[in-house]
Scaffold this motif. Structure first.
Motif, PDB file in Angstrom:
ATOM      1  N   ARG A  33      38.845 -12.968  22.041  1.00 44.96           N
ATOM      2  CA  ARG A  33      40.197 -13.470  21.794  1.00 44.96           C
ATOM      3  C   ARG A  33      41.186 -12.325  21.836  1.00 44.96           C
ATOM      4  O   ARG A  33      40.878 -11.180  21.506  1.00 44.96           O
ATOM      5  CB  ARG A  33      40.256 -14.236  20.469  1.00 44.96           C
ATOM      6  CG  ARG A  33      40.373 -13.436  19.195  1.00 44.96           C
ATOM      7  CD  ARG A  33      39.227 -12.578  18.871  1.00 44.96           C
ATOM      8  NE  ARG A  33      39.170 -12.221  17.470  1.00 44.96           N
ATOM      9  CZ  ARG A  33      39.890 -11.260  16.871  1.00 44.96           C
ATOM     10  NH1 ARG A  33      40.713 -10.514  17.579  1.00 44.96           N
ATOM     11  NH2 ARG A  33      39.768 -11.043  15.574  1.00 44.96           N
ATOM     12  N   ALA A  35      44.681 -11.487  19.997  1.00 46.30           N
ATOM     13  CA  ALA A  35      45.300 -12.030  18.773  1.00 46.30           C
ATOM     14  C   ALA A  35      46.552 -11.245  18.378  1.00 46.30           C
ATOM     15  O   ALA A  35      46.588 -10.600  17.335  1.00 46.30           O
ATOM     16  CB  ALA A  35      44.270 -12.017  17.641  1.00 46.30           C
ATOM     17  N   PRO A  36      47.581 -11.307  19.217  1.00 45.35           N
ATOM     18  CA  PRO A  36      48.788 -10.555  18.862  1.00 45.35           C
ATOM     19  C   PRO A  36      49.520 -11.149  17.658  1.00 45.35           C
ATOM     20  O   PRO A  36      49.500 -12.363  17.452  1.00 45.35           O
ATOM     21  CB  PRO A  36      49.660 -10.664  20.122  1.00 45.35           C
ATOM     22  CG  PRO A  36      49.195 -11.897  20.821  1.00 45.35           C
ATOM     23  CD  PRO A  36      47.723 -12.027  20.506  1.00 45.35           C
ATOM     24  N   SER A  37      50.146 -10.261  16.876  1.00 46.99           N
ATOM     25  CA  SER A  37      51.016 -10.690  15.771  1.00 46.99           C
ATOM     26  C   SER A  37      52.457 -10.557  16.256  1.00 46.99           C
ATOM     27  O   SER A  37      52.860  -9.457  16.631  1.00 46.99           O
ATOM     28  CB  SER A  37      50.839  -9.781  14.558  1.00 46.99           C
ATOM     29  OG  SER A  37      49.529  -9.826  14.111  1.00 46.99           O
ATOM     30  N   GLU A  69      49.067 -14.792  15.948  1.00 46.93           N
ATOM     31  CA  GLU A  69      48.873 -14.685  14.494  1.00 46.93           C
ATOM     32  C   GLU A  69      50.242 -14.576  13.814  1.00 46.93           C
ATOM     33  O   GLU A  69      50.743 -13.484  13.553  1.00 46.93           O
ATOM     34  CB  GLU A  69      47.974 -13.488  14.190  1.00 46.93           C
ATOM     35  CG  GLU A  69      46.637 -13.611  14.916  1.00 46.93           C
ATOM     36  CD  GLU A  69      45.491 -12.872  14.267  1.00 46.93           C
ATOM     37  OE1 GLU A  69      45.717 -11.771  13.736  1.00 46.93           O
ATOM     38  OE2 GLU A  69      44.358 -13.405  14.295  1.00 46.93           O
ATOM     39  N   TYR A 208      45.679 -12.814   6.218  1.00 45.83           N
ATOM     40  CA  TYR A 208      45.159 -12.423   7.533  1.00 45.83           C
ATOM     41  C   TYR A 208      43.636 -12.549   7.575  1.00 45.83           C
ATOM     42  O   TYR A 208      43.069 -13.099   8.528  1.00 45.83           O
ATOM     43  CB  TYR A 208      45.602 -10.976   7.837  1.00 45.83           C
ATOM     44  CG  TYR A 208      44.710 -10.288   8.840  1.00 45.83           C
ATOM     45  CD1 TYR A 208      44.760 -10.622  10.177  1.00 45.83           C
ATOM     46  CD2 TYR A 208      43.790  -9.316   8.429  1.00 45.83           C
ATOM     47  CE1 TYR A 208      43.911 -10.023  11.102  1.00 45.83           C
ATOM     48  CE2 TYR A 208      42.952  -8.699   9.340  1.00 45.83           C
ATOM     49  CZ  TYR A 208      43.004  -9.053  10.669  1.00 45.83           C
ATOM     50  OH  TYR A 208      42.160  -8.471  11.565  1.00 45.83           O
ATOM     51  N   VAL A 212      41.714 -15.140  10.173  1.00 47.41           N
ATOM     52  CA  VAL A 212      40.927 -14.611  11.299  1.00 47.41           C
ATOM     53  C   VAL A 212      39.512 -15.184  11.293  1.00 47.41           C
ATOM     54  O   VAL A 212      38.976 -15.586  12.331  1.00 47.41           O
ATOM     55  CB  VAL A 212      40.886 -13.060  11.229  1.00 47.41           C
ATOM     56  CG1 VAL A 212      39.762 -12.493  12.071  1.00 47.41           C
ATOM     57  CG2 VAL A 212      42.207 -12.493  11.688  1.00 47.41           C
ATOM     58  N   ARG A 226      39.313  -4.725  19.159  1.00 48.07           N
ATOM     59  CA  ARG A 226      40.608  -4.453  18.516  1.00 48.07           C
ATOM     60  C   ARG A 226      40.649  -3.002  18.070  1.00 48.07           C
ATOM     61  O   ARG A 226      39.648  -2.282  18.161  1.00 48.07           O
ATOM     62  CB  ARG A 226      40.808  -5.408  17.328  1.00 48.07           C
ATOM     63  CG  ARG A 226      39.706  -5.336  16.287  1.00 48.07           C
ATOM     64  CD  ARG A 226      39.843  -6.457  15.272  1.00 48.07           C
ATOM     65  NE  ARG A 226      38.747  -6.460  14.329  1.00 48.07           N
ATOM     66  CZ  ARG A 226      38.529  -7.442  13.451  1.00 48.07           C
ATOM     67  NH1 ARG A 226      39.311  -8.491  13.414  1.00 48.07           N
ATOM     68  NH2 ARG A 226      37.512  -7.373  12.613  1.00 48.07           N
ATOM     69  N   LEU A 230      41.173  -1.622  12.055  1.00 53.03           N
ATOM     70  CA  LEU A 230      40.685  -2.855  11.442  1.00 53.03           C
ATOM     71  C   LEU A 230      39.194  -2.804  11.094  1.00 53.03           C
ATOM     72  O   LEU A 230      38.607  -3.825  10.724  1.00 53.03           O
ATOM     73  CB  LEU A 230      41.011  -4.055  12.342  1.00 53.03           C
ATOM     74  CG  LEU A 230      42.523  -4.359  12.401  1.00 53.03           C
ATOM     75  CD1 LEU A 230      42.840  -5.396  13.461  1.00 53.03           C
ATOM     76  CD2 LEU A 230      43.053  -4.831  11.049  1.00 53.03           C
TER      77      LEU A 230
HETATM   78  N1  GLU Z   1      46.912  -9.715  14.753  1.00 56.85           N
HETATM   79  C1  GLU Z   1      46.293  -8.446  14.509  1.00 56.85           C
HETATM   80  C2  GLU Z   1      47.170  -7.342  15.050  1.00 56.85           C
HETATM   81  O1  GLU Z   1      48.017  -7.581  15.901  1.00 56.85           O
HETATM   82  C3  GLU Z   1      44.952  -8.326  15.187  1.00 56.85           C
HETATM   83  C4  GLU Z   1      43.951  -8.942  14.369  1.00 56.85           C
HETATM   84  C5  GLU Z   1      42.563  -8.980  14.962  1.00 56.85           C
HETATM   85  O2  GLU Z   1      42.352  -8.638  16.128  1.00 56.85           O
HETATM   86  O3  GLU Z   1      41.691  -9.382  14.215  1.00 56.85           O
HETATM   87  O4  GLU Z   1      47.028  -6.223  14.582  1.00 56.85           O
END
Ligand code: GLU
Length: 336
Positions: A33, A35-37, A69, A208, A212, A226, A230
């Motif tokens: 995936r 998953a941009p914020s 996200e 968050y 997720v 990612r 994280l």
């Molecule tokens: N939305 C998060 C970010 O932009 C990424 C989260 C993820 O990949 O689990 O930093």
């Protein structure tokens, strides 16, 4: 079992957490995936992570799911969702499902919270000073205050009902050990680092971490790529998966982070590393991809590169051990 994967060009391992060895043949049922914020426009550091994630997926026949996200409402800026999607397309990235917008449907998170309450794994808590901060995707450099178990209530409810309060997961003592496909084995003691962490926020949305885990499970995600800021969150997410009884396992690939010349993670404070900025100056995407390829060790010098060429040439083997630094020369080369 550790082996060289000819397809990925990466060192793969089954991992402590993985139940079975990672297959060496690409399989269509692997899912990743993006998953941009939408808390700010994408910058060159975000672009590296998304372009690499995309290239790994397309090379290996993983399905790509796009998830926005956007639950961190106060930080979500109007128009940024559309801009983020447009920037991803401009970079040459495509996906197979989504965009899924998290805020469109909170029901799956409510259900997860009910399950956790029934298992007596969570409790409401209005005590801490760090509630809001705990609930965001923690970026490197954030300091978190450990929540001491003595602050827990005497009893834990078996129903999730007070949606306007923070709720925390009960974290037992002990290390979580998982294998990162790039960084190797990661032993992380969530109890010692943060203790009971927030899974639901008093803003009425999941944190968050919970969002997720629920979303990755619903989308059948098998491969998570990612930034390495994280890594600590991964341990929390594994704890949550266990608490929710999620049997599936994922492979994790935590990538280098692009830093500014001051050594800090790339952000708006560093001149203007936004992709939009370079687009508005008329910079071609081949230059942006070329710089990412240079940072990834895919090519020895800064040379323009198309997304297709990057996809053909990228290998995890050449990723740098140290985080790449966005320099004045990089900026000058982009804008030549
Ligand atoms: N939305 C998060 C970010 O932009 C990424 C989260 C993820 O990949 O689990 O930093």
């Amino acid at each position: 079992m550790v082996g060289e994967n000819p397809v990925l060009g990466c060192c793969l391992a089954g991992g402590v957490y993985a139940q079975s060895p990672v297959p060496t043949e690409p399989t269509p049922d692997r899912v990743t995936r993006l998953a941009p914020s939408p808390t700010g426009a994408l910058h060159l550091g975000n672009a590296l992570a998304f372009v690499v994630n995309w290239a790994m997926a397309r090379k290996n026949n993983w399905r790509i799911h796009l998830r926005i996200e956007d639950l961190d409402a106060p930080r979500v800026k109007p128009g940024v969702i559309e801009q983020t999607i447009d920037t991803l397309r401009w970079l040459g990235i495509d996906w197979d499902s989504g965009p899924e917008i998290q805020s469109n449907d909170l029901q799956p998170y409510h259900e997860a919270m009910q399950g956790l309450a029934q298992a007596r794994r969570i409790y409401p808590c209005s005590r801490s000073r760090a509630e809001i901060r705990d609930a965001r995707a923690p970026n490197e450099g954030d300091t978190e205050i450990r929540f001491d178990p003595t602050l827990r209530p005497a009893t834990f409810p078996h129903i999730f009902e007070d949606l306007g309060t923070n709720w925390r997961l009960i974290v037992e003592p002990g290390e979580i050990v998982f294998r990162d496909e790039l960084l190797g084995e990661q032993p992380i003691d969530v109890d010692r680092n943060v203790g009971d962490f927030v899974v639901w926020t008093k803003g009425g949305v999941p944190s968050y971490q919970l969002a997720v885990v629920v979303d990755d499970d619903r989308a059948g995600v098998t491969d998570i790529v990612r930034g390495h800021d994280l890594v600590e969150s991964t341990a929390r997410q594994i704890l949550l998966m266990r608490a929710l009884g999620i049997g599936r396992t994922s492979a994790y690939w935590h990538l280098p982070l692009v830093r500014g010349a001051d050594g800090r993670r790339l952000a708006k404070r560093h001149d203007d590393p936004r992709i939009e900025h370079y687009r508005s100056l008329g910079v071609d995407r081949e230059r942006v991809i070329g710089l990412i390829a240079y940072w990834c060790g895919t090519q020895p010098d800064r040379e323009p590169m198309s997304p297709a060429e990057f996809l053909g040439r990228f290998s995890c083997d050449t990723l740098p051990k140290d985080d790449p630094v966005f320099t004045r020369e990089d900026d000058e080369w982009l804008t030549h």
